[in-house]
Design an enzyme around this catalytic site. Structure first.
Site, mmCIF file in Angstrom:
data_model
loop_
_atom_site.group_PDB
_atom_site.id
_atom_site.type_symbol
_atom_site.label_atom_id
_atom_site.label_comp_id
_atom_site.label_asym_id
_atom_site.label_seq_id
_atom_site.Cartn_x
_atom_site.Cartn_y
_atom_site.Cartn_z
ATOM 1 N N TYR A 154 0.920 -1.430 3.772
ATOM 2 C CA TYR A 154 0.744 -0.315 4.709
ATOM 3 C C TYR A 154 0.810 -0.832 6.154
ATOM 4 O O TYR A 154 0.027 -1.709 6.523
ATOM 5 C CB TYR A 154 -0.612 0.333 4.416
ATOM 6 C CG TYR A 154 -1.214 1.225 5.471
ATOM 7 C CD1 TYR A 154 -2.490 0.959 5.958
ATOM 8 C CD2 TYR A 154 -0.559 2.361 5.939
ATOM 9 C CE1 TYR A 154 -3.080 1.785 6.903
ATOM 10 C CE2 TYR A 154 -1.142 3.192 6.883
ATOM 11 C CZ TYR A 154 -2.400 2.892 7.364
ATOM 12 O OH TYR A 154 -2.992 3.709 8.296
ATOM 13 N N ASP A 239 -8.713 -2.251 -1.213
ATOM 14 C CA ASP A 239 -8.590 -0.900 -0.680
ATOM 15 C C ASP A 239 -8.202 -0.010 -1.862
ATOM 16 O O ASP A 239 -7.082 -0.092 -2.369
ATOM 17 C CB ASP A 239 -7.516 -0.870 0.410
ATOM 18 C CG ASP A 239 -7.404 0.490 1.074
ATOM 19 O OD1 ASP A 239 -7.890 1.500 0.485
ATOM 20 O OD2 ASP A 239 -6.838 0.569 2.172
#
Lengths: 488, 481
Positions: A154, A239
Site C-alpha cells: 500500500y 495490518d
C-alpha cells in the site's frame, strides 16, 4: 484575503514540512486528477472516468442504514440517545469508552469466525489505521531504523511509516512466479541488505489480507514469518484491515490465531496488530483506527500517544452500540462476504472472457489484474504509458503496480466494491471493448504484415495495398511508423 | 496472556521509553486521590472535589436544547439517506460546511473583529494534535519553541514528545501580574541560543491557561514585533477565546494582523478547539488556522493522522452554522462563566485568599504564597498535599505549570454545579480558619514548652478567644503524644 507570500518563510519551515514525505508529488496522482476533472456519472457524465482506484466498501450500506433507523439510541443527538449527550461529550479518557473497546474486541473476534478472542484492555484507539501505523512506528523504531515490507505494498505506508518518524522501509521482493508469496529467502535477503548498509531493522510489516494482492497468508507462511522475526528479535506488525473481506470461508488465519494455537512459537511481546473499521464496515470517514498489541509496554505507550488521534466519543458511542449487537454483526459479516464474492466473481468472469487474467485471490476490495501482455516492453515506462491509455482512452482510474513498489511491470490493482452494479457493467464493457478492438487490430495488422511481405515483391500491388493500409490503420499501430511509409 | 519466554528485552524506540509523555510526574497523585475517592453530592459528600480539570459544564442545557429542536439537521435525514456519504467522506480538506461553520464561529467569538477564511482552516482531532502538528511543521528535532510560564502542563508532551523539539520558558513574574515583557522574550531567546538551540517560534496561549487572563493588545504587539525581528513564528493557542467574561476584553492575534493589513502574517498561526468553549472535549475537534499557505497545505496533509470523525463534523456543521444559536450560546456561556468566576473569587476572598485578576477561562489563579511554610516548590507541594488530603480538593500547583514563583494554584470552577462549588469554598474557608488557628496553636505549644507556662496562663492571655484556643491546644498537644 490577500496574504503577502514571503519566500523567506520556505526556510522557516522544518525539514519534514518541505520534503516529499507526504507522497503526493508522485505521478500517480494524474489518475486522480483525471477522475476529479471528469468523474463518471450514469446520467450526467456517462463518458466520464470511472473510479477504480479507491479501495472502499460500499456494498452493505443498506444493512447499516436499516440498523441505524431501528436504533435511534445509538445517536446521542436523538431523543432516545440524548440522555447520554453530556457524559459522552465530556468523556476524553484515552482508554476509550469501555463499551467501545468491548464492542471492537467482540467484532474483531467475530470477523475471525470467533476462532480467537481479543482482550478489550489491549485495544488502543488511533486516527484511523493511518494514525495507528505511525504510532506503532514511533513506539518501535528510532529515526534511521527500518521496517521490512513485502512488495507490492500500500503506497500510503511510505507516508504513514516514514514521514514524521524518520524511519526507513526496506522492500522484501515478491514475484509473480510464485504468486507473490513471501519467502524466507526474500526476507533473509532484505534483512542482510539492510545490515550491509548499516541500517538497523526493527520490524517486519505485513498486510494480511494483502493490499494490493487481495490474497492472504497461509498458516505455514505465517509460522515461517513468526519464526523469522523471533529469531532476529524484531517486531511483527500485522495490518489486518481487510480481515472482514475474506470471501473464502474460514481459511483466513489471523496472527492472533497463530499465537493461540502455537503459544510458544515466539515472544509475544513482538506481535502487534493494526485494525480499522474503514474497509470491513465501510466507515473511512469515522476514523476508527485500532492498535492491538501483545506487548504491555507498547499498549501503555501507544495509549498515551493516542491523545494525538482519539476516536470521537460520539462515534465511539455509535460503534459500541452497533458492534455489540451480535445478530447484526453476524448477519453483516456473512452478507458482506457474499456480496463481495459475487462482485469479485462478476468482474473476474467477464474479464476472463476477453482473456484478461488476475492473481487468484479471495479477499480485499480489489483484484490484482495481469496486463503484462499489453505492455510494449516489460518495463515500467511501458506500464506508465499503458496506464495513461487506460485513464485517457478506456476512462478507468486503476492503480499501476509500480505505485505499490511492485518489482514486475504490468500488474494493476482494480477496485470493485466502491460502485453500484450498473457502473460495474459499464466498466466491464469498456475493458472488453478495448481488448476486442485491440485484438481486431492485432489480427488485422498481423494480416497486413503478412500481406505486405508479399506486396514488396510487386510494386503495383504495393501501391494498392498501401492505400488499403491507410484506410484501416490506427495511429497506434506499429505499422504506421515513418520508417515503413518511407518504403513506399 | 503472554507466555514468559526468556529473551533479551525487546527493543522499543527512545521515544517510547522516554518520560516526555509527562505522566509519571508527582502531580498525578492528585488525580489518583480524586479517582479513588470522588466527591458526590449524595453518595460521597466527603469525597475529593475535582478542581484540576478545565472543563466547561455550565452550558450543556443550551446544547441539548439545540439538539432537541433540530432533530432533522443533526441526524442523517429521513431514512438516514445522508449516512452513506458521511461515512465515506475522508477528504482531509474536511467537510466544507463544517469549515465554513468553524470560520463563522471563530468570527463570532471575536465579536466580528477579525475575519476567518474557511480555506485556511485545517482540522485535527483536538488542540492536542494541532499543537503537535504545528510543531512538526515549524521546527526540527533539537530546535526550540519559547513558551511563557506558567503554561499548560500538556505542552511538555504535545510540543516535545514525538517531535524532539525543546521548550525554553519565557519567565513571567507575579510582580507584574505575569505579563510577558520584551526583556523576558529577549532573555529566553538568548538563553536558548546559549544552549546552541535554534529558536523557531513563540507559542502563547491567549487567554492564558493557567492564568485565566487575556493578553493585552500592547503586549501582543510587542510579541509580534519580537518574532518579526527575529524572523521566527508565532503560534497563538486561542482555545479559551470564547470563554472571556467581557467580549471587549479579548484581542486575538487575528485582529492585530488584520489591522496591519496582514503584513508579515505568514509567520502567524492560530490553534483553536471546541473542547473548552463548547464543552465538547470528547468529540476531538481542533483546528490549525495559518496565514501561511505552505503551512496550510502541509498541515492539511499531516492531518491525515488525526482527522475529525465525519459524523462529528456533520453534527457540528449544522450546529455552528446556526447563527442564531451560536450568538445566543456565546453570550449566555460568557455570562455564566463570569458569574462563576465572581462567585469563586468572592468566596476565596472571604477565606482570606487572593487571586490574580482574571477575565477569562474556566479557572482562577489562586495565590497561596503568603501561607507557605517556605517560599519554595517544597513549600508549595506541602500545602498542595494538605489541599488534597485534608480539604479534599484536587487543584493544580503552579510548579506543574513551570511557574517561577511558588505558591500559586490553578483552581477550576466550571466543571461542577454551583452547589458543589459552594461546598468547595466552604471547605477552603474552614481550612483557612483552622490553619490560622493552627499556626497560632503551633507557636503556643512551642512557647509553652520553652517558657514552662501553664496551659491556664496561656488561655488567660488570649481572653475571649481562649475557649477555642484551649480546645485546639489540647487536641494538638494530645496529638503530639
Amino acid at each position: 484575503m490577500e496574504v503577502a507570500l514571503n519566500n523567506n518563510t520556505h526556510k522557516l519551515l522544518s525539514k519534514i514540512a518541505i520534503n516529499d514525505g507526504h507522497g503526493e508529488n508522485s505521478p500517480y496522482f494524474d489518475g486522480w486528477k483525471a477522475y476529479d476533472t471528469n468523474p463518471y456519472h450514469p446520467r450526467n457524465n456517462p463518458s466520464g472516468v470511472i473510479q477504480m482506484g479507491l479501495a472502499e466498501n460500499q456494498l452493505c450500506f443498506d444493512l447499516i442504514e436499516e440498523w441505524i433507523k431501528n436504533h435511534p439510541e445509538a445517536s446521542i443527538c436523538s431523543p432516545q440517545g440524548g440522555f447520554d449527550f453530556k457524559e459522552i461529550a465530556l468523556f476524553q479518557d484515552y482508554h476509550g469508552l469501555p463499551e467501545f473497546r468491548g464492542a471492537i474486541a467482540n467484532f474483531m473476534s467475530r470477523v475471525r469466525g470467533s476462532r480467537v478472542k481479543f482482550d478489550p484492555s489491549r485495544i488502543v484507539m488511533s486516527g484511523g489505521a493511518t494514525g495507528a501505523h505511525e504510532t506503532v512506528a514511533f513506539c518501535l523504531a528510532n529515526r534511521g531504523e527500518a521496517f521490512l515490507v513485502p512488495t507490492p505494498y500500500y503506497p500510503g505506508f511510505d507516508r504513514d511509516l516514514k514521514w514524521r518518524t524518520g524511519i526507513e522501509l526496506i522492500p522484501v521482493v515478491c514475484e509473480s512466479t510464485n504468486n507473490f508469496k513471501v519467502t524466507l529467502g526474500a526476507l533473509e535477503e532484505a534483512y542482510d541488505k539492510a545490515r550491509e548498509s548499516n541500517i538497523k531493522v526493527k520490524g517486519l510489516l505485513i498486510t494480511n489480507p494483502s493490499n494490493p494482492l487481495g490474497t492472504f497468508f497461509d498458516k505455514d507462511t505465517l509460522k515461517t514469518l513468526v519464526r523469522f522475526i523471533n529469531e532476529k528479535n524484531i517486531h511483527l506488525v500485522c495490518d489486518e484491515i481487510y480481515a472482514g473481506t475474506v470471501t473464502n470461508g474460514n481459511e483466513f488465519v489471523s496472527i492472533a490465531e497463530i499465537l493461540e494455537e502455537f503459544p510458544t512459537i515466539c515472544n509475544h511481546n513482538l506481535i502487534h496488530i493494526v485494525y480499522s473499521l474503514s474497509k470491513d464496515m465501510g466507515f473511512p470517514g469515522f476514523r476508527v483506527g485500532i492498535i492491538y498489541s501483545y506487548n504491555d509496554t507498547v499498549v501503555n505507550i501507544a495509549r498515551k500517544m493516542s491523545s494525538f488521534g482519539l476516536v470521537s466519543t460520539q462515534t465511539q458511542h455509535m460503534v459500541a452500540s452497533m458492534l455489540s449487537d451480535n445478530d447484526f454483526v453476524d448477519h453483516f459479516i456473512c452478507e458482506s462476504k457474499i456480496r463481495l464474492a459475487h462482485r469479485h466473481e462478476m468482474f473476474i468472469g467477464e474479464l476472463a472472457e476477453v482473456g484478461i487474467g488476475s492473481l487468484e485471490s479471495n479477499a480485499g476490495l480489489f483484484f490484482w489484474m495481469d496486463l503484462r501482455r499489453f505492455l510494449k516492453e516489460p518495463t515500467f515506462e511501458s506500464e506508465m504509458t499503458f496506464w495513461r491509455i487506460i485513464i485517457n482512452e478506456i476512462k478507468l482510474n486503476v492503480s499501476p503496480g509500480s505505485s505499490f513498489h511492485c518489482e514486475e511491470p504490468g500488474w494493476f490493482r482494480v477496485c470493485f466494491a466502491n460502485m453500484d452494479d450498473e457502473t460495474v457493467m459499464v466498466a466491464v464493457e469498456r475493458i472488453k471493448s478495448f481488448v476486442l478492438e485491440r485484438r481486431m487490430l492485432e489480427i488485422k495488422t498481423k494480416a497486413m504484415a503478412k500481406n505486405k511481405k508479399q506486396c514488396w515483391q510487386n510494386n503495383l500491388q504495393l501501391k494498392l495495398s498501401s492505400r488499403r493500409l491507410e484506410d484501416i490503420m490506427s495511429p497506434h499501430s506499429p505499422l504506421n511508423s515513418p520508417m515503413l511509409r518511407a518504403q513506399n | 496472556m503472554a507466555i514468559e519466554i526468556v529473551q533479551p528485552s525487546v527493543g522499543l524506540s527512545k521515544i517510547a521509553v522516554s518520560e516526555t509523555h509527562g505522566e509519571n510526574s508527582p502531580y498525578f497523585a492528585g488525580w489518583k486521590a480524586y479517582d479513588e475517592n470522588p466527591y458526590h453530592e449524595k453518595h460521597n459528600p466527603s469525597g475529593v472535589i475535582q478542581m484540576g480539570l478545565a472543563e466547561n459544564q455550565v452550558s450543556f442545557d443550551l446544547l441539548e436544547e439545540y439538539l432537541e429542536s433540530n432533530q432533522e439537521a443533526t441526524s442523517w435525514g429521513k431514512n438516514v439517506s445522508g449516512f452513506r456519504e458521511n461515512a465515506l467522506f475522508q477528504d482531509y480538506h474536511g467537510l466544507l460546511a463544517f469549515r465554513k461553520a468553524m470560520a463563522s464561529f471563530m468570527e463570532q467569538v471575536r465579536g466580528g473583529k477579525a475575519k476567518f477564511n474557511p480555506e485556511r482552516i485545517v482540522l485535527t482531532a483536538g488542540a492536542t494534535a494541532a499543537n503537535e502538528l504545528l510543531t512538526f511543521i515549524l521546527a526540527n528535532p533539537g530546535d526550540a519553541l519559547l513558551v511563557p510560564t506558567p503554561y499548560y502542563p500538556g505542552f511538555d508532551r504535545d510540543l516535545r514528545w514525538r517531535t524532539g523539539v525543546q521548550i525554553v520558558p519565557i519567565h513571567c513574574e507575579s510582580s507584574n501580574n505575569f505579563q510577558i515583557t520584551p526583556e523576558a522574550l529577549e532573555s529566553a531567546y538568548d538563553h536558548a541560543r546559549s544552549m546552541n538551540m535554534k529558536v523557531r517560534g513563540v507559542l502563547i496561549t491567549n487567554p492564558s491557561n493557567p492564568l485565566g487572563a487575556t493578553i493585552q493588545r500592547k503586549v501582543l504587539e510587542q510579541i509580534l514585533d519580537f518574532v518579526t525581528r527575529k524572523n521566527i513564528h508565532l503560534v497563538s493557542d486561542e482555545i479559551y477565546s470564547g470563554s472571556v467574561f467581557h467580549s471587549d476584553e479579548f484581542v486575538s492575534i487575528a485582529e492585530i494582523l488584520e489591522s496591519r493589513n496582514y503584513k508579515d502574517s505568514e509567520r502567524c498561526h492560530i490553534v483553536y478547539s471546541l473542547s473548552k468553549d463548547l464543552g465538547l472535549p470528547g468529540f476531538r475537534v481542533g483546528t490549525v488556522y495559518s496565514y501561511n499557505d505552505q503551512v496550510v497545505t502541509t498541515a492539511r496533509r499531516m492531518s491525515s493522522f488525526t482527522l475529525i470523525s465525519s459524523q462529528t463534523q456533520f453534527l457540528l456543521a449544522s450546529m455552528l452554522s446556526n447563527k442564531e444559536f451560536t450568538e445566543k450560546y456565546i453570550k449566555i456561556n460568557r455570562e455564566r462563566l463570569r458569574k462563576r468566576y465572581e462567585m469563586i473569587v468572592d468566596g476565596l476572598k472571604k477565606a482570606g485568599i487572593e487571586c490574580l485578576k482574571g477575565n477569562a477561562g474556566l479557572f482562577c489563579w489562586m495565590n497561596l504564597s503568603p501561607y507557605l511554610n517556605e517560599a519554595t516548590r517544597e513549600g508549595e507541594l506541602e500545602i498542595w498535599k494538605k489541599m488534597m488530603e485534608e480539604v479534599k480538593l484536587n487543584i493544580s500547583p503552579g510548579s506543574s505549570c513551570r511557574c517561577s514563583g511558588a505558591g500559586w494554584f490553578r483552581v477550576c470552577f466550571a466543571n461542577m454545579s454551583e452547589e458543589t462549588l459552594e461546598v468547595a469554598l466552604r471547605r477552603l474557608h474552614e481550612f483557612m480558619d483552622r490553619r490560622r488557628n493552627g499556626q497560632k496553636t503551633h507557636d503556643l505549644s512551642a512557647l509553652a514548652q520553652v517558657q514552662s507556662f501553664s496551659l491556664g496562663d496561656i488561655c488567660r492571655l488570649f481572653g475571649e478567644r481562649s475557649k477555642d484556643l484551649k480546645s485546639d491546644l489540647i487536641s494538638s498537644l494530645s496529638d503530639s503524644r
